[in-house]
Enzyme design. Structure first.
Site, short mmCIF file in Angstrom:
data_model
loop_
_atom_site.label_atom_id
_atom_site.label_comp_id
_atom_site.label_asym_id
_atom_site.label_seq_id
_atom_site.Cartn_x
_atom_site.Cartn_y
_atom_site.Cartn_z
NE ARG A 1 19.92 21.34 17.37
CZ ARG A 1 19.60 20.43 18.26
NH1 ARG A 1 18.94 20.76 19.34
NH2 ARG A 1 19.92 19.18 18.07
CB CYS A 2 14.44 28.72 15.96
SG CYS A 2 13.84 30.41 15.78
N GLY A 3 15.14 30.27 18.66
CA GLY A 3 14.59 30.85 19.87
C GLY A 3 13.08 30.76 19.95
CG PHE A 4 10.57 32.63 17.57
CD1 PHE A 4 9.83 33.41 18.44
CD2 PHE A 4 11.48 33.26 16.74
CE1 PHE A 4 9.98 34.79 18.48
CE2 PHE A 4 11.66 34.63 16.76
CZ PHE A 4 10.90 35.41 17.64
CB THR A 5 12.32 25.71 18.86
OG1 THR A 5 13.22 26.06 17.81
CG2 THR A 5 11.99 24.23 18.75
#
Length: 172
Positions: free
Chosen positions: A51-55
């Site tokens: 659930r990360c912006g870098f996923t």
């Protein structure tokens, strides 16, 4: 000038840092994984989160793995809740990664990568080379001889030349 050259020469002569390669990680598929299982191969260890912006880097990591695995590269995804952006269970993480990104690279169970509960691999990397993941999708490239070849922050994309230029010389 001689003083500076002497210092540089002494730094280049330092032995490679010994990092922990034998402490088992929980395998997301059951059982355990150890970095020492891949002795003689380069291993890119990446702390991940669903659930990360870098996923979306999972896609690039899978492509990197597919591109170089026949030449020896292992990409090890290490899901971590240290930044509060991981799903609650290993099963949820595994399902998310397989269904969303078609991941078939090795993955550990949810693992701490920093702080008092950090996995011994991450603790040893912090002690020996001074690198601790500052965020999800930080990358540690372990050379075939078991030393840290390079480290990268979250913003370095898996297929960037910054990363692949470090990986390619380590391949078979």
């Amino acid at each position: 000038m001689r003083f500076i050259l002497a210092i540089l020469a002494s730094l280049l002569a330092l032995p490679a840092a010994a990092i922990e390669l034998t402490a088992p990680f929980e395998n997301i598929d059951g059982g355990t994984l150890k970095l020492s299982d891949w002795a003689g191969q380069p291993v890119l260890v990446v702390n991940t989160a669903s659930r990360c912006g870098f996923t979306d880097q999972y896609e690039g990591l899978q492509t990197l793995y597919e591109t170089y695995r026949d030449r020896g590269l292992v990409v090890l995804a290490v899901p971590s809740g240290d930044f509060r952006q991981e799903l609650a269970t290993n099963e949820e993480v595994k399902d998310f990664c397989e269904l969303t990104y078609g991941i078939d690279m090795p993955m550990t169970g949810i693992t701490s990568v920093r702080g008092a509960n950090a996995h011994p691999f991450y603790t040893s990397v912090a002690e020996e080379v001074g690198f601790t993941p500052a965020w999800n999708f930080s990358k540690i490239l372990v050379a075939p001889n078991g030393t840290v070849a390079a480290t990268f922050g979250s913003t370095v994309k898996p297929l960037s030349s910054t990363l692949t230029d470090e990986i390619e010389p380590l391949l078979n």
